[in-house]
Design an enzyme around this catalytic site. Structure first.
Site, PDB file in Angstrom:
ATOM      1  N   CYS A  86      38.563  36.396  39.252  1.00 47.45           N
ATOM      2  CA  CYS A  86      38.692  35.062  38.642  1.00 47.45           C
ATOM      3  C   CYS A  86      39.765  35.035  37.564  1.00 47.45           C
ATOM      4  CB  CYS A  86      37.370  34.647  37.997  1.00 47.45           C
ATOM      5  SG  CYS A  86      36.044  34.601  39.158  1.00 47.45           S
TER       6      CYS A  86
ATOM      7  N   GLU B 124      42.669  28.352  43.146  1.00 44.68           N
ATOM      8  CA  GLU B 124      42.768  29.822  43.156  1.00 44.68           C
ATOM      9  C   GLU B 124      43.053  30.320  44.568  1.00 44.68           C
ATOM     10  OE1 GLU B 124      39.799  32.373  40.420  1.00 44.68           O
ATOM     11  OE2 GLU B 124      38.837  30.825  41.597  1.00 44.68           O
TER      12      GLU B 124
ATOM     13  N   GLU C 295      30.129  31.609  34.662  1.00 44.61           N
ATOM     14  CA  GLU C 295      31.476  32.199  34.677  1.00 44.61           C
ATOM     15  C   GLU C 295      32.078  31.796  36.013  1.00 44.61           C
ATOM     16  OE1 GLU C 295      34.238  34.209  35.718  1.00 44.61           O
ATOM     17  OE2 GLU C 295      33.212  36.143  35.449  1.00 44.61           O
TER      18      GLU C 295
ATOM     19  N   LYS D 112      19.738  37.927  42.371  1.00 48.30           N
ATOM     20  CA  LYS D 112      20.148  37.776  43.775  1.00 48.30           C
ATOM     21  C   LYS D 112      21.635  38.086  43.881  1.00 48.30           C
ATOM     22  CE  LYS D 112      21.937  34.714  46.165  1.00 48.30           C
ATOM     23  NZ  LYS D 112      22.860  35.541  46.967  1.00 48.30           N
TER      24      LYS D 112
HETATM   25  C1  SIN Z   1      35.621  38.106  37.827  1.00 47.47           C
HETATM   26  O1  SIN Z   1      36.504  38.107  38.649  1.00 47.47           O
HETATM   27  O2  SIN Z   1      34.763  37.216  37.846  1.00 47.47           O
HETATM   28  C2  SIN Z   1      35.491  39.146  36.751  1.00 47.47           C
HETATM   29  C3  SIN Z   1      36.680  39.965  36.533  1.00 47.47           C
HETATM   30  C4  SIN Z   1      36.575  40.929  35.385  1.00 47.47           C
HETATM   31  O3  SIN Z   1      35.500  41.281  34.899  1.00 47.47           O
HETATM   32  O4  SIN Z   1      37.622  41.347  34.918  1.00 47.47           O
END
Ligand code: SIN
Length: 491
Positions: free
Chosen positions: A294, A393, A260, A182
């Site tokens: 992230c 963040e 993650e 999804k």
């Molecule tokens: C992400 O922002 O979750 C992944 C970033 C990346 O693969 O460098």
């Protein structure tokens, strides 16, 4: 409609379940809009638990035959998928840019980045191996096999609509798992195009299934998979609160999880650093995807002796970044994903300024000819730990600079967060490099390097940034379980 493709067949607007493109069972539709203009340019299914259930049925039925296929055959199919991704890279980049907003050149980079995981895991499929262990008792053989975990549910974010789903589906297929997926509600079209290419590559029926859903319908889809004991693993990239929800709710059937989640990356510039290299590294890591990753540095710590020099060099580079729509070939920072994202960035900057931070460049919303969802690339100084942007963040193009005096202090501050995804530091002192790399509480550390992600490297975090790894042999291992065989009576 504002999306024109060389290969029009890539624009898929239905779910893919058991080799059939179909609408949602309830007939509901979800609008897909360009994040800059708000223009709706496509509709996809707004699926429910019935669609999720059908997808899980197909994946469960396909699992025995797919997992029994020789690894070499699985690898060949994944390689064919990889070749088709490359052959359609420009169209895929156009889809990413239109639904997510990143400039076209950056979107093309994402296609190649995502494709590198597909190629890597096609190759790794043929290298899955177990162990033969020295027997403790004569007449026995101890063997360790690696087996696919079963049906995998992949739930992916909007910031990398292609790369995040590619690096979940490819290892799952390589391991011999079947998949229900999804994609994020904001960016379903890239994922659907990718699945169509997998179909063209010849994946058998039921091996890969995808359903799309709105923010409101997503809980029904995900809950159906959480409750389904045939779904043996959830792989998720997204926020920490949602990751915790998945961990709690999957406990009923004790699924394997790869999470993650959010980060709050520190970026440290020591007094012995090469300042130009540090500025280059920060530009690469902070402003990628408009700061919406992230692993973007969220807190920049600079030693007091080089602080002013570093800030001056950084501000010059940041002030020169070109903000514009994804279609502008000069654009380096595109629109943010939606109004909520811009509001959060503005709130963080306003809070920081109210608590004593100073804006060196940027610090304001930008309205371009195609809409208001832009924020100027920003450098703030005099940032402090009480500010909201230090704890959460920002997910936007804002670099807050903190001044520090010594190594012990900066390590304490860098680790003073529940998150532990990535960290970066610049230093030319080899003893310090090892000391700091080991002291940082994160899953990944960039040492004199701002671009750390690669298909051959294990991507993932510690603490509340989650667990599990993507990429590398560790990323394949997350889709396998370990079976021990003990054979006796051989003496
Ligand atoms: C992400 O922002 O979750 C992944 C970033 C990346 O693969 O460098």
């Amino acid at each position: 409609m504002s999306l024109t493709l060389a290969n029009a067949a890539l624009l898929r607007t239905q779910n893919f379940i058991n080799q059939q493109w179909r609408d949602a069972g309830q007939g509901r539709r979800l609008a897909v809009a360009n994040p800059a203009t708000g223009e709706v340019f496509a509709h996809v299914p707004d699926s429910g638990d019935d669609d999720a259930g059908r997808a899980a049925d197909a994946a469960a039925d396909a699992f025995p035959a797919w997992s029994a296929r020789p690894a070499r055959e699985r690898a060949q199919l994944i390689k064919r998928w990889h070749a088709l991704i490359l052959a359609n890279q420009e169209d895929l980049a156009r889809i990413i840019s239109t639904e997510q907003g990143k400039p076209l050149k950056e979107a093309l980079g994402e296609v190649l980045y995502g494709a590198s995981y597909v190629e890597w895991f096609a190759e790794e499929a043929t290298r899955i191996c177990g162990d033969i262990v020295a027997e403790a008792v004569p007449g026995r053989k101890l063997l360790v096999l690696k087996e696919p975990v079963g049906v995998v549910a992949a739930i992916t974010p909007w910031n990398f609509p292609l790369a995040m789903i590619a690096r979940k589906i490819a290892p799952a297929l390589a391991a011999g798992c079947t998949v229900v997926a999804k994609p994020a509600e904001d960016t379903p079209l890239t994922a659907l195009a990718l699945v169509w290419l997998a179909q063209q590559a010849g994946l058998p029926a039921g091996v890969l299934n995808i359903v799309t859903a709105s923010r409101e319908s997503t809980p029904a889809v995900v809950d159906a998979w959480l409750a389904d004991s045939r779904v043996r693993k959830i792989t998720f990239t997204g926020s920490t609160p949602v990751g915790k929800h998945l961990a709690r709710e999957s406990a009923g059937t004790l699924k394997k999880l790869s999470l993650e989640l959010g980060g709050n990356a520190p970026f440290i510039v020591f007094e012995d650093a090469d300042l130009d290299a540090a500025v280059d590294g920060l530009m690469a890591s902070k402003f990628r995807n408009g700061g919406q990753t992230c692993v973007c540095p969220n807190r920049v710590y600079v030693h007091e002796s080089v602080h002013d020099d570093f800030v001056e060099r950084l501000a010059r580079r940041v002030g020169a970044l070109h903000v514009g729509p994804a279609t502008d070939e000069h654009a380096q920072i595109g629109p943010m994903i939606n109004a909520r994202a811009v509001d959060k960035i503005a709130r963080h900057v306003e809070d920081a300024v109210a608590r004593g931070a100073r804006v060196v460049t940027g610090g304001r919303r930008v309205r371009t000819a195609d809409g208001p969802h832009y924020y100027a690339p920003t450098v703030l100084i005099d940032a402090t730990p009480e500010m909201e942007l230090s704890c959460e963040e920002t997910f936007g193009p804002v670099a807050p600079v903190f001044r520090f005096r010594d190594e012990a202090e900066v390590i304490r501050d860098a680790n003073d967060t529940p998150f532990g995804l990535a960290a970066y530091f610049y230093s030319n002192d080899v003893r310090r490099i090892w000391r700091v790399a080991q002291a940082l509480e994160t899953g990944m550390v960039g040492i004199n390097e701002g671009a750390i992600a690669a298909e051959a490297a294990p991507f993932g975090g510690v603490k509340e940034s989650g667990y599990g790894r993507e990429g590398s042999r560790h990323g394949l291992d997350d889709y396998l379980h370990t079976k021990y065989l003990c054979q006796g009576q051989l003496g």
